[in-house]
Design a protein around this motif. Structure first.
Motif, short mmCIF file in Angstrom:
data_model
loop_
_atom_site.label_atom_id
_atom_site.label_comp_id
_atom_site.label_asym_id
_atom_site.label_seq_id
_atom_site.Cartn_x
_atom_site.Cartn_y
_atom_site.Cartn_z
N LEU A 186 1.39 10.69 -26.38
CA LEU A 186 3.03 10.98 -25.62
C LEU A 186 3.52 10.60 -25.46
CD1 LEU A 186 2.46 14.83 -28.03
CD2 LEU A 186 3.47 13.14 -28.56
N THR A 187 3.20 10.52 -24.15
CA THR A 187 3.55 9.73 -23.06
C THR A 187 4.36 8.29 -22.95
OG1 THR A 187 1.12 8.74 -21.75
CG2 THR A 187 2.43 11.08 -21.31
N LYS A 188 2.88 7.33 -24.53
CA LYS A 188 3.26 6.10 -24.78
C LYS A 188 4.82 6.09 -25.45
CE LYS A 188 -1.43 4.08 -23.05
NZ LYS A 188 -1.53 5.39 -22.60
N LEU A 189 4.60 7.04 -26.79
CA LEU A 189 5.26 6.45 -27.70
C LEU A 189 7.31 6.05 -26.95
CD1 LEU A 189 3.26 9.23 -30.20
CD2 LEU A 189 3.83 6.67 -30.64
N PRO A 190 7.59 7.10 -26.48
CA PRO A 190 8.69 6.84 -26.49
C PRO A 190 9.30 5.39 -25.50
CG PRO A 190 8.51 9.05 -26.25
CD PRO A 190 7.03 8.21 -25.13
N SER A 191 8.15 4.89 -24.68
CA SER A 191 8.16 3.39 -24.66
C SER A 191 7.47 2.46 -24.55
CB SER A 191 8.29 3.81 -23.21
OG SER A 191 6.67 4.33 -22.91
N GLU A 192 6.80 2.19 -25.93
CA GLU A 192 6.21 1.57 -26.29
C GLU A 192 6.78 2.20 -28.36
OE1 GLU A 192 1.87 1.06 -25.53
OE2 GLU A 192 2.62 1.69 -23.36
N ARG A 195 -2.55 8.81 -15.62
CA ARG A 195 -2.64 9.34 -16.46
C ARG A 195 -2.04 10.83 -17.43
NH1 ARG A 195 -6.56 8.15 -21.17
NH2 ARG A 195 -6.79 5.59 -20.93
N TYR A 196 -2.62 11.26 -16.23
CA TYR A 196 -2.85 13.01 -16.10
C TYR A 196 -1.66 13.63 -15.80
CZ TYR A 196 -7.38 13.71 -18.80
OH TYR A 196 -9.13 13.30 -19.44
N ALA A 197 -1.07 13.06 -14.73
CA ALA A 197 0.31 13.22 -14.24
C ALA A 197 1.31 13.24 -14.97
CB ALA A 197 0.27 12.45 -12.43
N LEU A 253 7.98 19.00 -23.67
CA LEU A 253 7.27 19.34 -25.20
C LEU A 253 6.94 20.67 -25.46
CD1 LEU A 253 4.32 16.93 -24.59
CD2 LEU A 253 6.25 16.79 -26.35
N THR A 254 7.06 21.68 -24.48
CA THR A 254 6.90 22.81 -24.27
C THR A 254 8.28 23.63 -24.86
OG1 THR A 254 5.29 23.12 -22.62
CG2 THR A 254 6.55 25.57 -23.80
N LEU A 255 9.52 23.07 -24.45
CA LEU A 255 10.71 23.70 -25.23
C LEU A 255 11.18 22.70 -26.84
CD1 LEU A 255 13.83 24.53 -24.32
CD2 LEU A 255 14.56 22.40 -23.57
N ASP A 256 10.25 22.26 -26.88
CA ASP A 256 10.85 21.35 -28.13
C ASP A 256 10.08 22.22 -29.03
OD1 ASP A 256 12.63 19.73 -27.16
OD2 ASP A 256 10.52 17.80 -27.75
N ALA A 257 8.82 22.72 -28.25
CA ALA A 257 8.16 23.18 -29.72
C ALA A 257 8.61 24.92 -29.88
CB ALA A 257 6.31 23.74 -28.85
N TRP A 258 8.99 25.07 -28.59
CA TRP A 258 9.12 26.82 -28.74
C TRP A 258 11.17 26.52 -29.77
CZ3 TRP A 258 8.53 31.89 -27.10
CH2 TRP A 258 9.98 33.06 -27.11
N ARG A 259 11.69 25.72 -30.29
CA ARG A 259 12.72 25.23 -31.06
C ARG A 259 12.16 25.57 -31.98
NH1 ARG A 259 15.62 20.73 -27.17
NH2 ARG A 259 16.72 22.25 -25.49
#
Length: 248
Positions: free
Chosen positions: A44-50, A229-231, A240-246
């Motif tokens: 999910l960290t890679k998808l927006p930029s790749e 990577r974990y950072a 992602l938490t906000l998106d899930a709440w929505r």
């Protein structure tokens, strides 16, 4: 459940283990191939930029939740997903392939790891038929000439299930590339699954996995590679938490 937005959005379309194995069994029985991806926070960290990685994810037939944060987010959204790490799927998928007499191919980082994984599968799964092992050369292009050659090898081998243990995004890119060239082969991207099986990497103890601390174990094993990577993973959690709440 969907994660992300726009062209980098990914939908986990297989919510449970039972649904996954029903789908794979049906694909095997009908002679159809597939591409299976296991979504985690690193992806999910890679998808927006790749963009090529996002495109490869859209080509996956089956997507499951790999990683407790993905599962927790799904629970927050009230679209609960079952945890299915790629490394936990190797043995049960091999057992299903053996039951249905589906030959298997293994792709991984080294010949030694693949040899060990092959021996481990043959020891643990009666009737398994590993017809091909292949470790691509360093710098492997998952959509280049070498990938074309591997597709030809897979078709000639008669393999119906191919475990790809090359890490993201390379394994998902290859699965997307090979999916149309090997229409009878199911591709399962499983990260370090074969290295764990062969003993070339040591997985976190069961107690740490039960306590959702596998990330800490991996960070301690390889801090220079895993801590950055974990950072990045922790940095995207608030959005992602906000998106899930929505999505509730």
């Amino acid at each position: 459940m969907k994660f992300g937005t726009g062209r980098s959005a990914v939908e986990v379309n297989i919510p449970t283990r039972a649904a996954l194995f029903h789908a794979v069994r049906t694909k095997f029985a009908q002679g159809d191939g597939f591409a299976l991806a296991t979504l985690n926070l690193d992806h999910l960290t890679k998808l927006p930029s790749e963009a090529t990685f996002a495109e490869a994810y859209r080509a996956q037939d089956l997507v499951v939740a790999d990683g407790r944060p993905v599962v927790w987010l799904s629970q927050l959204a009230k679209h609960p997903l079952e945890l299915m790490p790629g490394s936990d799927l190797v043995i049960p998928m091999t057992e299903l392939a053996a039951e249905m007499q589906m030959p298997i191919a293994l792709m991984g980082s080294s010949d030694e790891a693949l040899s060990g994984a092959k021996a481990a599968l043959e020891a643990r799964v009666p009737g398994v038929n590993v017809v091909m092992t292949h470790a691509p050369a360093y710098g492997f292009d998952p959509s280049g000439a070498a990938a074309e050659e591997i597709c030809d090898m897979l078709n000639e081998s008669g393999a119906r299930l191919c475990f790809i243990a090359l890490g993201a995004p390379k394994q998902e890119l290859f699965a997307a590339f090979a999916r149309g060239r090997c229409p009878a082969v199911g591709f399962a991207s499983i990260g370090a699954g074969l290295d764990f099986l062969s003993g070339h990497q040591v997985r976190a103890p069961k107690i740490m996995r039960a306590l959702a601390l596998e990330w800490l174990w991996r960070a301690l094993q390889s801090p220079k590679r895993m801590i950055p990577r974990y950072a990045k993973c922790f940095a995207i959690l608030p959005k992602l938490t906000l998106d899930a709440w929505r999505q509730r």
